[in-house]
Design a protein around this motif. Structure first.
Motif, PDB file in Angstrom:
ATOM      1  N   VAL A  31       0.864  -1.174   0.000  1.00 32.92           N
ATOM      2  CA  VAL A  31       0.000   0.000   0.000  1.00 32.92           C
ATOM      3  C   VAL A  31       0.906   1.232   0.000  1.00 32.92           C
ATOM      4  CG1 VAL A  31      -1.820   1.248   1.239  1.00 32.92           C
ATOM      5  CG2 VAL A  31      -1.667  -1.253   1.448  1.00 32.92           C
ATOM      6  N   CYS A  32       0.673   2.155  -0.945  1.00 31.66           N
ATOM      7  CA  CYS A  32       1.489   3.362  -0.986  1.00 31.66           C
ATOM      8  C   CYS A  32       1.131   4.243   0.221  1.00 31.66           C
ATOM      9  CB  CYS A  32       1.247   4.135  -2.276  1.00 31.66           C
ATOM     10  SG  CYS A  32       2.041   5.755  -2.279  1.00 31.66           S
ATOM     11  N   PRO A  33       2.134   4.577   1.058  1.00 31.39           N
ATOM     12  CA  PRO A  33       1.843   5.394   2.246  1.00 31.39           C
ATOM     13  C   PRO A  33       1.568   6.856   1.889  1.00 31.39           C
ATOM     14  CG  PRO A  33       4.195   4.987   2.096  1.00 31.39           C
ATOM     15  CD  PRO A  33       3.557   4.214   0.969  1.00 31.39           C
ATOM     16  N   HIS A  34       1.908   7.249   0.652  1.00 32.24           N
ATOM     17  CA  HIS A  34       1.692   8.641   0.241  1.00 32.24           C
ATOM     18  C   HIS A  34       0.260   8.867  -0.227  1.00 32.24           C
ATOM     19  CE1 HIS A  34       6.027   9.026   0.446  1.00 32.24           C
ATOM     20  NE2 HIS A  34       6.146   8.022  -0.399  1.00 32.24           N
ATOM     21  N   CYS A  35      -0.266   7.935  -1.056  1.00 29.97           N
ATOM     22  CA  CYS A  35      -1.577   8.189  -1.671  1.00 29.97           C
ATOM     23  C   CYS A  35      -2.564   7.037  -1.503  1.00 29.97           C
ATOM     24  CB  CYS A  35      -1.409   8.510  -3.151  1.00 29.97           C
ATOM     25  SG  CYS A  35      -0.950   7.073  -4.150  1.00 29.97           S
ATOM     26  N   GLY A  36      -2.131   5.913  -0.894  1.00 32.27           N
ATOM     27  CA  GLY A  36      -3.057   4.808  -0.658  1.00 32.27           C
ATOM     28  C   GLY A  36      -3.220   3.852  -1.827  1.00 32.27           C
ATOM     29  N   GLU A  37      -2.493   4.079  -2.899  1.00 37.93           N
ATOM     30  CA  GLU A  37      -2.577   3.201  -4.080  1.00 37.93           C
ATOM     31  C   GLU A  37      -2.176   1.763  -3.715  1.00 37.93           C
ATOM     32  OE1 GLU A  37      -3.591   3.715  -7.166  1.00 37.93           O
ATOM     33  OE2 GLU A  37      -2.849   1.856  -8.063  1.00 37.93           O
ATOM     34  N   THR A  38      -2.918   0.792  -4.264  1.00 42.80           N
ATOM     35  CA  THR A  38      -2.558  -0.601  -3.984  1.00 42.80           C
ATOM     36  C   THR A  38      -2.237  -1.394  -5.252  1.00 42.80           C
ATOM     37  OG1 THR A  38      -4.908  -1.182  -4.051  1.00 42.80           O
ATOM     38  CG2 THR A  38      -3.955  -0.766  -1.870  1.00 42.80           C
ATOM     39  N   LYS A  55       8.050   1.568  -5.842  1.00 44.72           N
ATOM     40  CA  LYS A  55       7.653   2.831  -6.439  1.00 44.72           C
ATOM     41  C   LYS A  55       6.169   2.802  -6.767  1.00 44.72           C
ATOM     42  CE  LYS A  55       8.475   6.440  -9.694  1.00 44.72           C
ATOM     43  NZ  LYS A  55       9.290   7.061 -10.721  1.00 44.72           N
ATOM     44  N   CYS A  56       5.513   3.890  -6.385  1.00 41.42           N
ATOM     45  CA  CYS A  56       4.093   4.018  -6.673  1.00 41.42           C
ATOM     46  C   CYS A  56       3.953   4.714  -8.020  1.00 41.42           C
ATOM     47  CB  CYS A  56       3.411   4.838  -5.581  1.00 41.42           C
ATOM     48  SG  CYS A  56       1.695   5.231  -5.980  1.00 41.42           S
ATOM     49  N   TYR A  57       3.245   4.061  -8.969  1.00 42.47           N
ATOM     50  CA  TYR A  57       3.082   4.674 -10.290  1.00 42.47           C
ATOM     51  C   TYR A  57       1.869   5.598 -10.349  1.00 42.47           C
ATOM     52  CZ  TYR A  57       6.889   1.690 -11.622  1.00 42.47           C
ATOM     53  OH  TYR A  57       8.128   1.119 -11.679  1.00 42.47           O
ATOM     54  N   ALA A  58       1.132   5.692  -9.238  1.00 41.56           N
ATOM     55  CA  ALA A  58       0.022   6.659  -9.171  1.00 41.56           C
ATOM     56  C   ALA A  58       0.561   8.035  -8.789  1.00 41.56           C
ATOM     57  CB  ALA A  58      -1.024   6.191  -8.166  1.00 41.56           C
ATOM     58  N   CYS A  59       1.368   8.082  -7.712  1.00 39.76           N
ATOM     59  CA  CYS A  59       1.884   9.380  -7.266  1.00 39.76           C
ATOM     60  C   CYS A  59       3.367   9.562  -7.573  1.00 39.76           C
ATOM     61  CB  CYS A  59       1.607   9.585  -5.779  1.00 39.76           C
ATOM     62  SG  CYS A  59       2.620   8.575  -4.690  1.00 39.76           S
ATOM     63  N   LYS A  60       3.951   8.554  -8.172  1.00 39.58           N
ATOM     64  CA  LYS A  60       5.355   8.585  -8.639  1.00 39.58           C
ATOM     65  C   LYS A  60       6.387   8.618  -7.500  1.00 39.58           C
ATOM     66  CE  LYS A  60       3.835   9.649 -12.952  1.00 39.58           C
ATOM     67  NZ  LYS A  60       3.080   8.489 -13.478  1.00 39.58           N
TER      68      LYS A  60
HETATM   69 ZN   LIG Z   1       1.325   6.745  -4.188  1.00 38.52          ZN
END
Ligand SMILES: [Zn+2]
Length: 311
Positions: A31-38, A55-60
């Motif tokens: 789970v991305c701690p910045h934006c919650g993307e899974t 790396k989160c590809y939603a918030c980069k």
């Molecule tokens: Zn993110």
């Protein structure tokens, strides 16, 4: 004993340690701690890449499972964290700061602070739920903690000017066959402590201390310790005697110079082991996993804890 147990991969390599912690904190995947993307999350691999880097590809943004946990502000490798957590969870009376310091070859200050962060992970805080309930009995009792009448309690108290303060006391509540909750005793706080931690439909048994008058529960019976009455049928606080004995042996034998300012943290540690004891079906491995999950969403800075200690 410790050597063979600590040969498990997550105690030995960073990659295995990250896999272990990720499985505990992200049971349904990262789970991305910045934006919650899974969903759109990649794992960064490569020789120079830190273990566990995603790396989160939603918030980069990049992240690891340490973010937003007690492990975040630490430079200590995760597999060493897991070793210390395991030992603290498996040792009935806790482990000495000196032992942590020797294992990690770090300073006493680092070892001491690490121990306190693990104690915070063990503290369920407001998620603990209440003890007792309809048809259930909760024992309440208190005990003095001191080495001997001649020994002053802690180094920091010795340095303080003015009259000697009274010996430290702790108060514990235990649901028979269930969980325990302890605090350093402040007589003014007993009412609120009972109100917060004991279900109102419970039956409370205690000694005759004044602070148990008018408890916020359905029924209350007491034995009069001041008249040497320890038990009357099932009205007794014997369940707590064993716990008090373990706590005292830990505080006096293992931890030694414990400041009363930190008593509640040590109580959280001893409560944790009692609440996750073998008798309730929790083994050493499961107990450590519960502590690791408790690291989530908690932060403790040295500054905060230093201020609490009056340092
Ligand atoms: Zn993110």
């Amino acid at each position: 004993m410790a050597k063979s147990v600590l040969s498990a991969p997550h105690f030995q390599t960073e990659a295995a340690a990250f896999a272990y912690v990720e499985a505990e904190l992200w049971p349904n995947g990262p789970v991305c701690p910045h934006c919650g993307e899974t969903a759109r999350i990649g794992q960064l691999n490569g020789k120079t890449t830190r273990a566990g880097l995603r790396k989160c590809y939603a918030c980069k943004k990049p992240f690891t499972v340490r973010m937003g946990t007690l492990f975040e502000d630490s430079h200590l490798p995760l597999h060493l964290w897991l070793q210390i957590i395991h030992l603290m969870c498996a040792s009935k009376k806790g482990i000495a700061t000196r032992q942590i310091q020797r294992m990690l070859k770090c300073s006493m200050k680092t070892a001491w602070f690490l121990g306190h962060r693990i104690r915070l992970a063990m503290d369920p805080g407001s998620t603990a739920g209440q003890l007792g309930g309809s048809g259930k009995t909760v024992e309440a009792d208190e005990t003095f903690i001191s080495k001997s009448p001649k020994t002053k309690w802690t180094a920091d108290e010795q340095e303080r000017p003015g009259p000697r303060r009274p010996k430290a006391q702790i108060l514990s509540l235990v649901e028979r066959g269930g969980n325990i909750r302890s605090m350093s005793l402040d007589h003014r706080m007993v009412g609120p402590f009972l109100y917060e931690h004991v279900h109102k439909d419970s039956r409370l048994v205690s000694d005759g201390a004044q602070h148990y008058k008018f408890p916020p529960v359905a029924s209350h019976e007491s034995v009069d310790h001041s008249k040497y009455e320890w038990a009357r049928g099932d009205v007794h606080t014997n369940t707590l005697e064993g716990f008090f004995s373990i706590f005292k042996r830990g505080i006096i034998g293992v931890y030694q110079h414990v400041s009363t300012a930190h008593f509640d943290r040590y109580l959280a540690e001893f409560d944790f082991r009692m609440n996750n004891r073998a008798k309730l079906g929790v083994d050493d491995v499961q107990r450590a996993a519960i502590a690791v999950r408790g690291a989530k969403g908690k932060r403790l800075t040295y500054q905060t804890i230093g201020e609490e200690a009056g340092a």
